[in-house]
Design a protein around this motif. Structure first.
Motif, PDB file in Angstrom:
ATOM      1  N   ARG A  59       0.832  -1.351  -0.050  1.00 10.25           N
ATOM      2  CA  ARG A  59      -0.060   0.033  -0.039  1.00 10.25           C
ATOM      3  C   ARG A  59       0.893   1.215  -0.107  1.00 10.25           C
ATOM      4  NH1 ARG A  59      -2.670  -1.420   4.007  1.00 10.25           N
ATOM      5  NH2 ARG A  59      -4.104  -2.612   3.096  1.00 10.25           N
ATOM      6  N   THR A  83      -3.261  -4.707  -3.963  1.00  7.18           N
ATOM      7  CA  THR A  83      -3.401  -3.706  -2.807  1.00  7.18           C
ATOM      8  C   THR A  83      -2.214  -2.506  -3.284  1.00  7.18           C
ATOM      9  OG1 THR A  83      -3.303  -5.232  -1.126  1.00  7.18           O
ATOM     10  CG2 THR A  83      -2.443  -3.228  -0.604  1.00  7.18           C
ATOM     11  N   ALA A  87      -3.813   1.396  -4.268  1.00  3.35           N
ATOM     12  CA  ALA A  87      -3.040   2.464  -3.493  1.00  3.35           C
ATOM     13  C   ALA A  87      -2.746   3.507  -4.570  1.00  3.35           C
ATOM     14  CB  ALA A  87      -2.003   1.949  -2.746  1.00  3.35           C
ATOM     15  N   ARG A 291      -6.964   0.733   4.310  1.00  2.00           N
ATOM     16  CA  ARG A 291      -6.760   0.918   2.794  1.00  2.00           C
ATOM     17  C   ARG A 291      -6.089   2.336   2.661  1.00  2.00           C
ATOM     18  NH1 ARG A 291     -11.588  -0.407  -1.065  1.00  2.00           N
ATOM     19  NH2 ARG A 291      -9.958   0.279  -2.518  1.00  2.00           N
TER      20      ARG A 291
END
Length: 315
Positions: A59, A83, A87, A291
């Protein structure tokens, strides 16, 4: 859905980077932008069944790359790949998804949002024909394309016998720059990354390390939006590796301990860090699963959970 296209060797839009492969492909199928294949790219890859640490690294890396203006290339698989791509997209960047299915087939389904966004802010590409469903033989081929398209490859987390490790080896054979994030010597998921570091891969031990490596290798400066406190982002990054005392954080970050204590208090109030009985601070579970980037109690952030789907691809 974006425009579909097929590139063949010799036409003007063919990405020359693929010719560095020992046996380059004859064609590439894609949806989205052809031009993005010629921009500065970094491949960010890692374990499908990634640990919270590996997901946090992915991320962070996707966000930093996007803020440096670098296109993020991934395989779109569950775990570190998707991921990092999310991002990058969330940070306003671009991504290229190299899939082992037809470019018009979303696999795995848990990555559907990234595939859909990639065709508007990047591309989805494949060596397989339209409509092709997952086949085990296709993913090693896909991994070589991931390695070839980028100048540099960042390994977030990888075991020794994994598609991520084989992608890194292919990148090394083509003379690509290898970055690897160290992990615990007791973690099987980090054995591949740690071995690559032992063999000469650039060590990425912090957010600043990655930013500086990109600046050196790509000649790109990171653009961070106004109001984003760099110091606080550095604190969270430092705590990702291990719990740390405030005075040790202050020395590591070259900041006054009073400023560190104020920031830690804010983060503790926001549920992002917790104070341990011995006086050290660590990231909370919610911070590992967040997140979106948390930049202090003044900015409201949405917290989500990473993918928890079952089987990913065979790459």
């Amino acid at each position: 859905m974006g425009d579909r296209w097929v590139l063949t060797k010799g036409d003007g839009a063919w990405p020359q980077a693929l010719d560095d492969l020992e046996d380059p492909p004859e064609w590439v199928f894609g949806i989205g932008s052809r031009d993005v294949l010629h921009e500065s790219c970094i491949s960010i890859i890692g374990a499908r069944r990634a640990s919270p640490y590996g997901l946090s690294v992915a991320r962070l890396a996707g966000r930093v790359a996007a803020e440096c203006g670098i296109v993020v290339v991934t395989g779109g698989a569950m775990g570190c790949d998707v991921t990092a791509a999310r991002a990058a997209l969330d940070a306003g960047g671009k991504t290229i998804v190299v899939t082992g299915t037809g470019a018009d087939v979303t696999y795995p389904r848990s990555s559907e949002d990234v595939f859909a966004r990639a065709v508007t802010r990047g591309a989805v590409v494949s060596l397989e024909n339209w409509g092709q469903t997952p086949r085990r033989y296709a993913f090693p081929k896909r991994n070589r394309i991931i390695a070839a398209l980028s100048q540099s490859i960042l390994i977030c987390e990888a075991g020794l016998r994994s598609g991520t490790f084989s992608t890194a080896l292919a990148a090394g054979q083509m003379g690509r720059d290898l970055y690897a994030v160290p992990g615990s010597i007791f973690s099987p998921e980090s054995m591949g990354a740690n071995q690559l570091i032992a063999e000469g891969a650039h060590i990425i031990a912090s957010e600043i390390d990655l930013e500086q490596r990109i600046s050196l290798d790509f000649g790109m400066l990171r653009m961070v939006g106004e109001g984003v406190p760099r110091q606080e982002g550095r604190i969270l990054s430092a705590l990702m590796s291990e719990p740390t005392r405030p005075d040790d954080l202050a020395r590591y970050l070259a900041e006054p301990v009073t400023s560190i204590l104020v920031a830690l208090s804010d983060y503790e109030g926001a549920g992002m860090v917790k104070r341990l009985p011995d006086g050290r601070y660590s990231l909370s579970e919610s911070a590992y699963l967040a997140r979106d980037r948390m930049v202090g109690h003044h900015e409201k952030k949405r917290i989500g959970r990473p993918d928890q789907e079952g089987n990913g691809d065979a790459g």
